[in-house]
Design an enzyme around this catalytic site. Sequence first.
Site, PDB file in Angstrom:
ATOM      1  N   LYS A   8       0.839  -1.201   0.000  1.00 11.73           N
ATOM      2  CA  LYS A   8       0.000   0.000   0.000  1.00 11.73           C
ATOM      3  C   LYS A   8       0.872   1.248   0.000  1.00 11.73           C
ATOM      4  O   LYS A   8       1.890   1.301   0.696  1.00 11.73           O
ATOM      5  CB  LYS A   8      -0.912  -0.031   1.230  1.00 11.73           C
ATOM      6  CG  LYS A   8      -1.954   1.072   1.307  1.00 11.73           C
ATOM      7  CD  LYS A   8      -2.842   0.834   2.522  1.00 11.73           C
ATOM      8  CE  LYS A   8      -3.976   1.831   2.623  1.00 11.73           C
ATOM      9  NZ  LYS A   8      -4.884   1.521   3.771  1.00 11.73           N
ATOM     10  N   SER A  20      -9.350   1.365   2.485  1.00 10.53           N
ATOM     11  CA  SER A  20      -8.451   2.137   1.642  1.00 10.53           C
ATOM     12  C   SER A  20      -7.285   1.316   1.092  1.00 10.53           C
ATOM     13  O   SER A  20      -6.476   1.817   0.303  1.00 10.53           O
ATOM     14  CB  SER A  20      -7.876   3.320   2.447  1.00 10.53           C
ATOM     15  OG  SER A  20      -7.135   2.845   3.567  1.00 10.53           O
ATOM     16  N   SER A  35      -9.934  -0.853   6.730  1.00 13.14           N
ATOM     17  CA  SER A  35      -9.336  -0.683   5.410  1.00 13.14           C
ATOM     18  C   SER A  35      -8.674  -1.929   4.846  1.00 13.14           C
ATOM     19  O   SER A  35      -8.317  -1.950   3.670  1.00 13.14           O
ATOM     20  CB  SER A  35      -8.322   0.461   5.430  1.00 13.14           C
ATOM     21  OG  SER A  35      -8.998   1.695   5.539  1.00 13.14           O
TER      22      SER A  35
END
Length: 526
Positions: free
Chosen positions: A158, A235, A259
Amino acid sequence: MRVRIEGGAPAPEGLVEAVLAYEAALAADDLTALADAFERGPDAVRGDRNGLLAGHDRITGFRSRRGGAGTREVAELRVHLAGDDAAHVTTVNVPSGGGRGLVTQLWRRGDDGAWRIAAAHVTAPAPALDARVWRVAGTPLVAGASDGPLAGETVAVKDLFAIAGQRIGVGVRAFLAEAAVEEASAPAVQALLDAGADVVGLAQTDQFAYSIAGLNPDYGTPPNPAVPGAIPGGSSSGPAAAVALGQASIGLGSDTAGSIRVPASYMGLWGLRPTHGAVSLEGVWPLAPRYDTAGWLTRDGETMRRVAAVGLAGVDPVPVSGTLLAAPAVMMSCGAGVRYAFDAALGALAAAGTRVVPVEVPALDDLLAAFRVTQQAEAWRSDGAWVEAHPGVLAPDVQERFDLARDVTAEQEEHALADAGLLAARLDLELGDGVLLVPAAASAAPRLDASEAELEARRRATLSITAIAGLTGRPALSVPLLDTPDGPVGLCLVGPRGADLALVDAGLAIAAALRNPGETSLGHTV
């Protein structure tokens, strides 16, 4: 443009014009014309590398957040007639960005005399890098150790984590433009490299990781291969999509309010939010440090077990009691499909000889209120100065969250912190050392054309569930075991702090029991 009608017959009246009108509507992103180009009803289909969309509503819905197809020129058009009112059309197109695309369509003439598409398959030029999923990638970007328990595995990281020689982008182009090159990799990244895994690249995230939808105006929305035409969840949207697409075997993400768990739920993956503080957040851009965790996404439980053993090395493992718990009040925030699938799973567990004990939890609205206010205050401390200095940069929904975060007063935060402490203590008392079973999300993945109001409603419903682990700091594991008419939903296991590895073992045991009814007894394995 070359036009060829097989057999030498003339093209049916209006067909070639309809094909070219459709191409013009694509270039103009004319949603009304594009919707009218497909046959109405549930039988129209459109397929591409992201999956199959069935039904007029699904086909038109996915376009709403996609943007236009870009300028392209039709170089060749071939027609194979299939009677007076049907034709198979093949077009070769040349996008302005290069390459060649291929589109095959079944067109049919309706009672009104208009030609419309009944079925379509789109083959776009293969991108060197899908910017919706990856910000930067290599073959690999960083090679892991030559040997280790994760040798042969590949990682999508990420874009909040530091990688030596790269910049952190937090899902915002303007932030990336100002970011410095990192001198060292985050310990959470380095642990995977040392264990033999290769890092493929930095994968996309929602802006500042302040969302659970997976939408990003700067880079686009990553595809959801499990539910084409639906959002991926965020996310950790990029790492999750990379794993679901088979472009990496491990996703390294962060989970503040869901997330990791939400994209895992939406895309049928395993996703682990570890015990708060169990995995180092050094070199990871913060959102709300009180709740931030670093964890992983995988396609199967065995890989998750190996990854967790590496990532949690040095953490003293805690067992679980073997008691499975369920909180009926939690189901009130879930959609009907999720409630039905969850009840079916509990029934299957009972048939496997495992008792699930009901427990009471605090009101979900209270959990959400305490979590959101404390998260907002921390988010503003983490990122507020940058946001204020860059007006107009963020997506409206993310900007609105930061606006609300800015307005949290010290007194409001103090009261929310007190509430959060009391709620966490009550949850700890109710849950003890058992494993709480809840849906990982309140619904399956919403469609791309879902309204902002619908997305916000589903966000609130899901956050009221994910806040249980957030407020208590407990580990939470999403396992892809619930099937709904709208797509997969994760069965989430919330365990005692420190029981991360035991939680994965419990997830494997429950998955075996549900997938092989009558053959597996859970006994005391959980």
